[in-house]
Design an enzyme around this catalytic site. Structure first.
Site, PDB file in Angstrom:
ATOM      1  N   SER A 237       1.873   2.509  -1.729  1.00  0.00           N
ATOM      2  CA  SER A 237       0.826   1.938  -0.881  1.00  0.00           C
ATOM      3  C   SER A 237       0.512   2.813   0.317  1.00  0.00           C
ATOM      4  O   SER A 237      -0.626   2.813   0.821  1.00  0.00           O
ATOM      5  CB  SER A 237       1.253   0.544  -0.414  1.00  0.00           C
ATOM      6  OG  SER A 237       2.486   0.601   0.292  1.00  0.00           O
ATOM      7  N   ASP A 413       2.465  -4.782   9.926  1.00  0.00           N
ATOM      8  CA  ASP A 413       3.602  -5.297   9.167  1.00  0.00           C
ATOM      9  C   ASP A 413       4.869  -4.465   9.329  1.00  0.00           C
ATOM     10  O   ASP A 413       5.883  -4.750   8.703  1.00  0.00           O
ATOM     11  CB  ASP A 413       3.248  -5.394   7.686  1.00  0.00           C
ATOM     12  CG  ASP A 413       2.782  -4.058   7.106  1.00  0.00           C
ATOM     13  OD1 ASP A 413       2.888  -3.035   7.809  1.00  0.00           O
ATOM     14  OD2 ASP A 413       2.315  -4.040   5.946  1.00  0.00           O
ATOM     15  N   HIS A 416       3.122  -0.205   7.133  1.00  0.00           N
ATOM     16  CA  HIS A 416       1.906   0.577   6.974  1.00  0.00           C
ATOM     17  C   HIS A 416       1.355   1.006   8.340  1.00  0.00           C
ATOM     18  O   HIS A 416       1.379   0.225   9.292  1.00  0.00           O
ATOM     19  CB  HIS A 416       0.860  -0.229   6.216  1.00  0.00           C
ATOM     20  CG  HIS A 416       1.295  -0.610   4.838  1.00  0.00           C
ATOM     21  ND1 HIS A 416       1.831  -1.842   4.534  1.00  0.00           N
ATOM     22  CD2 HIS A 416       1.296   0.095   3.675  1.00  0.00           C
ATOM     23  CE1 HIS A 416       2.133  -1.900   3.251  1.00  0.00           C
ATOM     24  NE2 HIS A 416       1.822  -0.722   2.702  1.00  0.00           N
TER      25      HIS A 416
END
Length: 940
Positions: A237, A413, A416
């Site tokens: 991600s 979070d 990221h």
């Protein structure tokens, strides 16, 4: 003991012919080298002047002529010697000689102070402390204090002169060049490694790589670089985030949507750019198979591959050591495949960014920075050891770690990165790949040194031959001087003959000037073309602009002198005006203050004020002197353009790149043609018949009409300056739009300067103005009224400029309203008699070399053609600015002297000789145009 300032100049002080001219004569930049010392750096004395002294009734260190100071100090020394019984010492009055050294200076001080202590004060018996009475009555103590003050000045002048400063600057350049060369050899010369691995934030969002500049790519530039290219991002991600930021450089409207755990394609058909994200969150067999397919010869390979993963392995296996061991095995199997791809494509392995553990959710708590560091160390060690006896072709993208360390706290979070950090990493990737293709001026990272052009090679040969020729000339001259050295008769102890030093020949001056200029141009090239010294991006803050402004303002006020004359815009005042404006412009450029619109608008007024002085000075000269001869024109054009022409050759830049010199040159020719064309109207002719004044006003009206026509007819303007050979001078990037924009921005201010000069000289001729020392320019009521109007106008313009919201709209109004603040400043500076009678010698010194300062800053103070900052001393911005500024000012002063020396030789006063020189200059430029055309064809 505090020393009072020196006494005011005597009424009988000599005034030179240049001083008696009154108001400033044409373009003071073209007036030759400074004849006055800076407060800390004095100019070397010439001719019959003794070292450490200045001529005239003013000086940066004090007032009075050199002869007066010799006479005054001689009286003090004789008196001190007489009281000590050393009458023979009193005759050796004057300056501290080089032979005397520090000991002679201390002995002089000792005798003077002893005499002052023994001397009985001759004070007035009056009880009231009246300053004027004390000044007249206690003249002995005041005079001695002034003499002691002058002696202190001479001591400083002896030990720290302009020449010694230049020697110090030369030594600094040599030491810095050696240090940077050694550092390059030791640490490597690849700026790409610095871009990928090191840097720091300037402020909050501006990333500064170590030792080089990063270009911010626009959409069109990115598409132009990536046309027909395929870029692949492989990973988890975090790599997906990097993919999105990279794509948004090409297409800002691209949205982050769709299933996040799958492949995401992107294609821009207009530029044939293809960017893919391939979802492989772990370094395992799936990632290996994807990479292995690209290694086959029959499959099209991506031009750029960006890969990286680790956090999923830590999360799925709960941070176990077995997972780390498996990660090492998998990356070991993938490394040879990546190395094989790296032979034909650019391959980057992205290290894992740190996390903000306090914000991590419960199912991610096992992802710690300690585990991330262990995975990164494993990846780096395996990738670097994948090839034997050679450096790995797979580039490790570790700079994202440094970026994340500064910004991870802003994460939503804890895992990221915020969008600004991702954009920085994406822009770094764009710089790594595109800088070597597009070669942006302000993107020095990953960009090789540009190859030398034919003209640059010929220039290098010319300067090399000049240096060799001067060395040969110097050796021959020195040997001849030794042979003719007078020998001493041993019996009588007297010299057999007296040798008079022969005058310096023009050939020696020519060779010496080109020798020095060649060394200076080598420094220019090292700073801004070679990759020897470092470069950094600018970053604006209010403190970086306004604090230096306060510093120079204090220095300028501290060093003040009495003017030789008290006329409006006298020579010292205009030098002062140019000096402080130039210093403000330099600070504006190095601080990057152009991003702050109020500062930008005020700097535009300063540029307009320079052009106002151009119109005022040239008009005044032609109007008063009536000298329209070719010698005067050639002198001005040579002094304005010599340095720029040399830089165009050495630095491979077009003439229009140094936009201000073409601007001043064209306006000078406009003024000359306007006044020289029939009928030639000058002051002497107009005094006999007032109708000539009306004729001159008609000429000025016609000039204004032409200016308005060209300003609002862009097509006609471009047709005129697109004609060959004018196009070679005024084109930039293939068109003359930039030249039209620069000319149009200050189109009226030169006319305003000419009109002001006409009105002022007319009022002066009719004796309407009171220009005596200490007298207001007009009667008290009129002076107070004009001062009030001027202050209000000045502040009104500043308020308007500070409230500007749109640069283009403000630029449209600027040509018409800039004269308001210029005229307001002139009136505020000249209406009060006391303000007109003093000037800042600190600012005036810089004003005498303002043109050289403006041009030299492009390459040896700033970097990347003014877009960056030259870094001579990395890691210490304050010390770097001090050292680079010191060298920069010394170089500018030396170039000013070289230009003046060459002007005397290349532009002789004899018309027949001048025509021959002009023919040679014309032939030189014809050859230059031919070589330039050949170069352009070879580039295309």
């Amino acid at each position: 003991m505090s020393l009072p300032p020196p006494p005011p100049p005597a009424a009988g002080d000599p005034v030179t012919q240049a001083d008696s001219l009154g108001s400033v004569t044409p373009e003071d930049w073209a007036a030759g080298p400074p004849s006055q010392a800076q407060p800390l750096l004095r100019q070397e004395a010439k001719g019959e002047e003794e070292e450490g002294e200045e001529t005239g009734v003013r000086g940066a260190w004090g007032t009075g002529t050199a002869e007066q100071r010799r006479r005054g100090w001689g009286e003090a020394a004789e008196a001190a010697a007489a009281e000590e019984g050393q009458g023979e010492a009193g005759g050796a009055a004057g300056s501290v000689s080089p032979a005397g050294g520090a000991g002679g200076g201390r002995e002089s001080w000792r005798r003077l102070l002893a005499w002052l202590r023994r001397r009985q004060p001759q004070c007035c018996p009056c009880a009231a402390p009246l300053p004027r009475s004390a000044a007249h009555c206690c003249h002995g103590g005041t005079k001695m204090a002034a003499l002691a003050y002058n002696l202190g000045k001479r001591e400083i002048n002896h030990y720290f002169s302009v020449r010694s400063a230049k020697v110090l600057a030369l030594v600094a350049v040599l030491l810095l060049a050696v240090c940077h060369l050694a550092s390059r050899r030791y640490r490597g010369n690849d700026s790409c490694e610095y871009l990928l691995s090191s840097g720091r934030f300037l402020g909050e969002k501006v990333w500064q790589p170590h030792s080089c500049m990063m270009h911010k790519y626009k959409i069109s530039e990115a598409k132009n670089c990536l046309v027909d290219k395929h870029i692949a991002f492989i990973g988890d991600s975090r790599i997906r985030q990097l993919f999105y930021s990279f794509v948004k450089i090409i297409n800002p409207q691209f949205k982050e949507e769709g299933n996040k755990h799958e492949n995401i394609p992107f294609e821009d058909k207009t530029a044939s750019v293809k960017v893919d994200f391939l979802w492989h969150p772990e370094v395992n067999g799936s990632m290996k198979q994807c990479i292995k397919v690209w290694t086959e010869d029959s499959v099209a390979k991506p031009h750029v591959i960006v890969a990286g993963a680790a956090t999923w392995s830590i999360k799925i296996h709960n941070g176990s050591n077995e997972a780390l061991s498996q990660y090492k095995m998998n990356i070991t199997s993938i490394a040879p495949l990546l190395e094989k791809l790296a032979k034909t494509s650019d391959v980057y392995w992205v290290l894992q960014d740190p996390v903000y553990e306090d914000l991590l959710s419960e199912n991610r708590k096992m992802i710690t920075n300690e585990k991330i560091d262990a995975y990164n160390e494993a990846a780096v060690s395996i990738l670097n050891s994948s090839t034997r006896n050679s450096k790995s072709n797979v580039k490790v993208f570790s700079v994202s770690k440094l970026i994340a360390q500064e910004t991870i706290m802003e994460s939503l979070d804890g895992l990221h990165l915020p969008e600004s950090s991702r954009e920085t990493s994406a822009m770094i990737l764009m710089n790594v790949y595109c800088n070597k293709i597009l070669k942006p001026v302000d993107g020095s990272c990953c960009q090789p040194r540009p190859p030398l052009t034919l003209i640059q090679k010929l220039a290098a040969c010319f300067f090399t031959l000049s240096i060799i020729g001067y060395l040969i000339f110097y050796i021959i001259h020195r040997n001849a001087h030794r042979k003719n050295k007078p020998c001493t008769d041993l019996e009588s102890g007297e010299e057999k003959k007296n040798i008079i030093n022969p005058p310096v020949s023009p050939l020696e001056i020519l060779l010496q000037s080109f020798c020095k200029l060649g060394l200076i141009m080598a420094y220019f090239y090292m700073c801004d073309r070679a990759n020897l010294f470092m470069k950094e991006n600018k970053f604006y803050t209010h403190s970086t602009f306004f604090i230096p402004i306060i510093y120079i303002l204090v220095l300028g006020v501290f060093y003040n002198e009495n003017t030789k004359e008290t006329k409006v815009l006298n020579r010292e005042q205009t030098d002062e005006w140019k000096g402080w404006m130039q210093l403000v412009i330099l600070i504006y450029h190095i601080s990057g203050a152009s991003t702050f619109l109020p500062v930008y608008m005020h700097i535009r007024v300063l540029v307009a004020a320079y052009l106002f002085q151009t119109g005022y000075g040239h008009f005044s000269y032609f109007w008063i002197k009536g000298d329209f001869g070719i010698h005067r024109v050639c002198q001005v054009l040579f002094r304005l353009n010599f340095l720029v022409v040399v830089l165009c050759i050495v630095m491979d830049r077009p003439y229009q790149f140094y936009y201000f010199v073409p601007l001043v040159t064209v306006w000078f020719m406009v003024i000359y043609v306007t006044l020289a064309l029939w009928p030639q109207i000058i002051q002497k002719k107009a005094n006999g018949n007032c109708l000539w004044h009306f004729g001159l006003l008609l000429k000025l009206a016609f000039l204004l009409l032409c200016i308005c026509f060209l300003a609002y007819s862009q097509g006609a303007f471009e047709k005129i300056f697109s004609l060959w050979p004018l196009s070679k001078c005024f084109e930039l990037k293939g068109n003359v739009y930039e030249w039209w924009f620069r000319w149009r921005l200050d189109r009226y201010v030169v006319f305003h300067g000419m009109l002001f000069a006409f009105i002022y000289l007319a009022l002066q001729k009719r004796q309407i103005l009171s220009e005596g020392k200490g007298e207001p320019l007009f009667s008290s009521k009129i002076s107070n009224f004009l001062l009030f109007i001027s202050v209000v106008s000045f502040l009104t313009y500043s308020i308007w400029a500070s409230s500007c919201k749109n640069k283009s709209e403000c630029n449209e109004l600027h040509p018409s309203v800039s004269v308001v603040q210029i005229l307001a400043f002139i009136l505020i500076r000249n209406i009060p008699g006391y303000a007109r009678s003093v000037y800042s010698s600190f600012f005036a010194w810089f004003g005498k070399i303002s043109l050289e300062l403006f041009i030299c800053q492009y390459h040896i103070w700033l970097a990347a053609d003014t877009r960056g900052i030259l870094v001579l001393i990395p890691g210490n911005p304050m010390l770097n600015i001090i050292v680079s500024t010191f060298i920069f000012v010394c170089v500018a002063h030396e170039i000013s002297q070289i230009t003046n020396d060459l002007a005397q030789i290349i532009i002789p006063k004899d018309n027949s000789s001048l025509l021959k020189r002009l023919a040679c200059i014309a032939a030189f430029f014809c050859g230059l145009l031919i070589l330039s055309s050949i170069q352009d064809k070879s580039r295309h």
